[in-house]
Design a protein around this motif. Structure first.
Motif, PDB file in Angstrom:
ATOM      1  N   LEU A  43       0.824  -1.210   0.000  1.00  0.00           N
ATOM      2  CA  LEU A  43       0.000   0.000   0.000  1.00  0.00           C
ATOM      3  C   LEU A  43       0.855   1.256   0.000  1.00  0.00           C
ATOM      4  CD1 LEU A  43      -2.736  -1.164   2.540  1.00  0.00           C
ATOM      5  CD2 LEU A  43      -3.038  -0.822   0.090  1.00  0.00           C
ATOM      6  N   ASN A  44       2.030   1.176   0.632  1.00  0.00           N
ATOM      7  CA  ASN A  44       2.915   2.342   0.652  1.00  0.00           C
ATOM      8  C   ASN A  44       3.491   2.658  -0.723  1.00  0.00           C
ATOM      9  OD1 ASN A  44       2.647   3.042   3.344  1.00  0.00           O
ATOM     10  ND2 ASN A  44       4.258   1.634   4.016  1.00  0.00           N
ATOM     11  N   GLU A  45       3.468   1.665  -1.622  1.00  0.00           N
ATOM     12  CA  GLU A  45       3.952   1.893  -2.982  1.00  0.00           C
ATOM     13  C   GLU A  45       3.038   2.830  -3.759  1.00  0.00           C
ATOM     14  OE1 GLU A  45       4.482  -1.880  -4.786  1.00  0.00           O
ATOM     15  OE2 GLU A  45       6.109  -2.502  -3.442  1.00  0.00           O
ATOM     16  N   ILE A  46       1.814   2.983  -3.248  1.00  0.00           N
ATOM     17  CA  ILE A  46       0.876   3.918  -3.900  1.00  0.00           C
ATOM     18  C   ILE A  46       1.229   5.314  -3.416  1.00  0.00           C
ATOM     19  CG2 ILE A  46      -1.550   4.456  -4.320  1.00  0.00           C
ATOM     20  CD1 ILE A  46      -2.249   1.688  -3.304  1.00  0.00           C
ATOM     21  N   LYS A  47       2.145   5.960  -4.109  1.00  0.00           N
ATOM     22  CA  LYS A  47       2.616   7.265  -3.656  1.00  0.00           C
ATOM     23  C   LYS A  47       1.798   8.381  -4.293  1.00  0.00           C
ATOM     24  CE  LYS A  47       7.315   5.504  -3.031  1.00  0.00           C
ATOM     25  NZ  LYS A  47       7.159   5.346  -1.577  1.00  0.00           N
ATOM     26  N   ILE A  48       0.489   8.265  -4.196  1.00  0.00           N
ATOM     27  CA  ILE A  48      -0.397   9.267  -4.778  1.00  0.00           C
ATOM     28  C   ILE A  48      -1.517   9.568  -3.787  1.00  0.00           C
ATOM     29  CG2 ILE A  48       0.038   8.638  -7.179  1.00  0.00           C
ATOM     30  CD1 ILE A  48      -2.561   7.055  -7.114  1.00  0.00           C
ATOM     31  N   THR A  49      -2.137  10.703  -4.005  1.00  0.00           N
ATOM     32  CA  THR A  49      -3.303  11.095  -3.216  1.00  0.00           C
ATOM     33  C   THR A  49      -4.539  10.864  -4.072  1.00  0.00           C
ATOM     34  OG1 THR A  49      -3.238  13.376  -4.011  1.00  0.00           O
ATOM     35  CG2 THR A  49      -1.920  12.843  -2.040  1.00  0.00           C
ATOM     36  N   PRO A  50      -5.734  10.870  -3.450  1.00  0.00           N
ATOM     37  CA  PRO A  50      -6.958  10.662  -4.246  1.00  0.00           C
ATOM     38  C   PRO A  50      -7.073  11.636  -5.414  1.00  0.00           C
ATOM     39  CG  PRO A  50      -7.458  10.471  -1.919  1.00  0.00           C
ATOM     40  CD  PRO A  50      -6.023  10.911  -2.003  1.00  0.00           C
ATOM     41  N   GLY A  51      -6.638  12.919  -5.232  1.00  0.00           N
ATOM     42  CA  GLY A  51      -6.729  13.901  -6.318  1.00  0.00           C
ATOM     43  C   GLY A  51      -5.781  13.594  -7.458  1.00  0.00           C
ATOM     44  N   GLN A  52      -4.631  12.995  -7.136  1.00  0.00           N
ATOM     45  CA  GLN A  52      -3.650  12.676  -8.172  1.00  0.00           C
ATOM     46  C   GLN A  52      -4.106  11.506  -9.050  1.00  0.00           C
ATOM     47  OE1 GLN A  52      -0.346  12.190  -5.422  1.00  0.00           O
ATOM     48  NE2 GLN A  52       0.746  13.888  -6.437  1.00  0.00           N
ATOM     49  N   LEU A  53      -5.021  10.709  -8.520  1.00  0.00           N
ATOM     50  CA  LEU A  53      -5.515   9.588  -9.321  1.00  0.00           C
ATOM     51  C   LEU A  53      -6.190  10.081 -10.595  1.00  0.00           C
ATOM     52  CD1 LEU A  53      -5.981   6.553  -9.621  1.00  0.00           C
ATOM     53  CD2 LEU A  53      -8.092   6.822  -8.293  1.00  0.00           C
ATOM     54  N   VAL A  54      -6.897  11.196 -10.511  1.00  0.00           N
ATOM     55  CA  VAL A  54      -7.567  11.768 -11.689  1.00  0.00           C
ATOM     56  C   VAL A  54      -6.520  12.158 -12.732  1.00  0.00           C
ATOM     57  CG1 VAL A  54      -9.019  13.656 -12.528  1.00  0.00           C
ATOM     58  CG2 VAL A  54      -9.509  12.589 -10.305  1.00  0.00           C
ATOM     59  N   GLU A  55      -5.412  12.733 -12.266  1.00  0.00           N
ATOM     60  CA  GLU A  55      -4.352  13.143 -13.190  1.00  0.00           C
ATOM     61  C   GLU A  55      -3.740  11.910 -13.872  1.00  0.00           C
ATOM     62  OE1 GLU A  55      -1.532  15.387 -11.011  1.00  0.00           O
ATOM     63  OE2 GLU A  55      -3.001  16.848 -10.273  1.00  0.00           O
ATOM     64  N   ILE A  56      -3.557  10.837 -13.086  1.00  0.00           N
ATOM     65  CA  ILE A  56      -2.980   9.613 -13.667  1.00  0.00           C
ATOM     66  C   ILE A  56      -3.925   9.031 -14.708  1.00  0.00           C
ATOM     67  CG2 ILE A  56      -2.321   7.227 -13.150  1.00  0.00           C
ATOM     68  CD1 ILE A  56      -1.281   8.228 -10.472  1.00  0.00           C
ATOM     69  N   GLU A  57      -5.196   9.039 -14.386  1.00  0.00           N
ATOM     70  CA  GLU A  57      -6.186   8.504 -15.334  1.00  0.00           C
ATOM     71  C   GLU A  57      -6.190   9.333 -16.629  1.00  0.00           C
ATOM     72  OE1 GLU A  57      -9.636   8.639 -12.898  1.00  0.00           O
ATOM     73  OE2 GLU A  57      -9.425   6.576 -12.165  1.00  0.00           O
ATOM     74  N   GLU A  58      -6.036  10.671 -16.491  1.00  0.00           N
ATOM     75  CA  GLU A  58      -5.981  11.533 -17.687  1.00  0.00           C
ATOM     76  C   GLU A  58      -4.710  11.257 -18.490  1.00  0.00           C
ATOM     77  OE1 GLU A  58      -6.276  15.555 -16.455  1.00  0.00           O
ATOM     78  OE2 GLU A  58      -8.434  15.460 -16.033  1.00  0.00           O
ATOM     79  N   GLU A  59      -3.593  11.111 -17.752  1.00  0.00           N
ATOM     80  CA  GLU A  59      -2.329  10.827 -18.434  1.00  0.00           C
ATOM     81  C   GLU A  59      -2.415   9.501 -19.177  1.00  0.00           C
ATOM     82  OE1 GLU A  59       2.447  10.243 -17.427  1.00  0.00           O
ATOM     83  OE2 GLU A  59       0.987  10.486 -15.792  1.00  0.00           O
ATOM     84  N   HIS A  60      -3.053   8.521 -18.530  1.00  0.00           N
ATOM     85  CA  HIS A  60      -3.210   7.214 -19.162  1.00  0.00           C
ATOM     86  C   HIS A  60      -4.044   7.336 -20.436  1.00  0.00           C
ATOM     87  CE1 HIS A  60      -5.300   3.298 -19.768  1.00  0.00           C
ATOM     88  NE2 HIS A  60      -4.079   2.827 -19.527  1.00  0.00           N
ATOM     89  N   ALA A  61      -5.125   8.089 -20.336  1.00  0.00           N
ATOM     90  CA  ALA A  61      -6.010   8.270 -21.503  1.00  0.00           C
ATOM     91  C   ALA A  61      -5.271   8.978 -22.643  1.00  0.00           C
ATOM     92  CB  ALA A  61      -7.257   9.049 -21.099  1.00  0.00           C
ATOM     93  N   GLN A  62      -4.447   9.955 -22.303  1.00  0.00           N
ATOM     94  CA  GLN A  62      -3.718  10.711 -23.331  1.00  0.00           C
ATOM     95  C   GLN A  62      -2.649   9.844 -24.009  1.00  0.00           C
ATOM     96  OE1 GLN A  62      -2.188  14.165 -21.356  1.00  0.00           O
ATOM     97  NE2 GLN A  62      -4.226  15.091 -21.054  1.00  0.00           N
TER      98      GLN A  62
END
Length: 550
Positions: free
Chosen positions: A196-215
């Motif tokens: 779980l500590n490997e998830i070095k993101i916050t809930p708000g950053q998940l949206v950015e990752i999802e956008e980056e993935h989509a792009q």
């Protein structure tokens, strides 16, 4: 002392009121007349548990009331400890309601049953027949020796600390068990927490990752459409911007003819500026689009890792996953704190145990002095009771472990005859001997403990003749210091009373009732004569009864 007792609607008692006096109160009656019912009613008002089946008429409430005179017995602190006002005269009341509920009062103040029992046990000591068997119980024998040795204050302090010690010992065992269980889970939980500590993101950053993935995943498509938009807007021949510039050039020629034309011209200029700005933004976005399989792969792995953890922990959102991570961290902190708490408790137990050992030593020292004194006093008091050769061997045994009594065991041995070896009291004394020993013990205790009232329920069972007469004398002597009530079948004991009551049954209509009556002198003669068994030779029994009373 017990001045008055009133019982209503209890067992075979419809309504009973009786007054008692100082000194020796004798209660007699035939077997089955209801003496035990009288004691049962008294037990209720002293706080004992109720048997609702004893209510005579289940549609009415059962009421037991007792008035006691307690001046001079130093009971002020007892009442204060229970937040009750002290008075030299105390009024106890117990009610059993038809609904099955029970109510208790002390001086008209409602109290819990435990409070009534705590107060009542210090006002009246009822010694029932089966309590003679307590002579074989080590804890009861310890209570006698502690009373004689003056251990009350030390023992109370000891038992307060002992209760703390037991509670902390139980808490420590629970903590160690929890620690053991936690350590079993610790490695696996550590692995889960590391994941779980490997998830070095916050809930708000998940949206950015999802956008980056989509792009990244749709880079070619995005680039194609942005280039098309650029072509439509900025093509030098057919682009929207060039077409609008043509419109502007045409409007420039007529703008001076009317303010309306000028406004239209300005709006076209604004549209050109906006489209040029839009084209610039699209160009910037298009230039940033990167076809990067490596970055896409990294983002894919990160998304896959999060989804795997969501499934693994059976949750649906990153918020829930991060909450689980927080719980794991707290659990690890608690596990780490357990060791500190265990060390703290162990230190506290060492401190308490040291105090217990010191108090146990003081208890033992006092008991060692009191044990032979008790033995000698018992031997002296038993001599006139037909046990002139009775000997006691009372020894304290040193134990390794602490207990509620300290660190002592007790060997209470007895022999009734010369040349006989000492044996445990329970195996070497007959029923009659136990009765006499118990009476002597109560007589000795009366010198050390003060109680307003002591009640003997046939403590003289198993004796007769001259021995019974001597037991009666002991009771008479005891009653000079406090009120003593004796339920007896022995005429020799009954004759020693300052006042004599007879319990009897009588038929009243369709029911049989238990009642009690104070006897005058003539009635006492008649009652004692009957106890002497003078049915056929009643005249001689009458003479014998008068002799006993005189």
């Amino acid at each position: 002392m017990l001045k008055e007792l009133s019982i209503k609607n209890y067992a075979l008692i419809d309504e009973l009121n009786v007054s008692f006096v100082k000194g020796l109160n004798i209660i007699t009656g035939e077997t089955g007349a209801g003496k035990s019912i009288l004691l049962g009613g008294l037990a209720l008002v002293l706080g004992k548990r109720a048997d609702l089946g004893q209510i005579k008429d289940s549609s009415k409430k059962c009421i037991v009331e007792a008035t006691l005179e307690i001046a001079g017995f130093n009971l002020e602190e007892l009442f204060k400890s229970h937040d009750l006002d002290y008075d030299d005269e105390v009024f106890l009341r117990r009610e059993l309601l038809p609904s099955g509920k029970s109510r208790a009062f002390i001086n008209d103040t409602p109290v819990r049953l435990e409070t009534l029992n705590a107060i009542g046990s210090k006002l009246i000591d009822v010694h029932s027949q089966n309590q003679t068997l307590q002579l074989t119980d080590e804890s009861y024998l310890f209570s006698i020796i502690d009373s004689i040795s003056g251990n009350a204050v030390i023992l109370n302090e000891y038992q307060d600390i002992w209760n703390q010690y037991r509670i902390l010992t139980r808490d420590l065992e629970a903590l160690k068990l929890r620690q053991k269980e936690d350590l079993k889970r610790r490695d696996y939980n550590a692995f889960l927490l590391e994941e779980l500590n490997e998830i070095k993101i916050t809930p708000g950053q998940l949206v950015e990752i999802e956008e980056e993935h989509a792009q990244l995943e749709n880079a070619e498509l995005i680039q194609h459409h942005l280039q098309f938009a650029m072509q439509v807007l900025s093509n030098e021949e057919i682009g929207l911007i060039e077409k609008l510039k043509d419109v502007k050039r045409n409007l420039d020629e007529i703008a001076g003819f009317s303010s309306n034309y000028e406004q239209i011209n300005q709006r076209v200029i604004s549209a050109i500026i906006e489209l040029e700005d839009l084209a610039s933004d699209i160009y910037s976005q298009e230039s940033e689009v990167v076809l990067d399989p490596h970055s896409l792969n990294e983002v894919n792995q990160k998304m896959q890792h999060i989804n795997t953890l969501l499934m693994k922990h059976s949750v649906n959102s990153l918020d829930e996953l991060l909450e689980i991570r927080l719980e794991f961290k707290k659990e690890f902190e608690l596990t780490n704190n357990l060791e500190e708490r265990i060390v703290t408790l162990e230190d506290e137990l060492v401190r308490l145990k040291s105090g217990l050992n010191q108090l146990a030593k003081r208890l033992s020292d006092n008991r060692l002095k009191a044990a032979p004194v008790l033995g000698r006093q018992l031997e002296q008091k038993l001599q006139p009771l037909g046990m002139s050769n009775a000997k006691f061997q009372i020894e304290l045994l040193s134990l390794d472990q602490l207990s509620s009594n300290g660190k002592d065991g007790l060997s209470f041995k007895f022999t009734a005859n010369k040349g006989s070896k000492f044996n445990d009291l329970k195996t070497s004394a007959s029923g009659g001997e136990l009765s006499r020993i118990m009476l002597c013990l109560k007589s000795i205790l009366a010198q050390y403990t003060k109680l307003p009232t002591l009640i003997f329920d046939e403590i003289d069972t198993g004796v007769s003749g001259e021995i019974a007469d001597k037991m009666g004398e002991i009771m008479k002597s005891m009653s000079r210091h406090f009120q003593l009530m004796s339920i007896t079948h022995l005429p020799q004991v009954a004759a020693k009373g300052d006042v004599h009551y007879r319990v009897f049954k009588e038929d009243s209509g369709e029911q049989t009732l238990t009642n009690i009556k104070e006897l005058d002198q003539a009635e006492r003669v008649q009652e004692i004569a009957k106890m002497l068994g003078g049915v056929e030779k009643f005249d001689s029994a009458i003479l014998h009864a008068k002799q006993l009373l005189n």
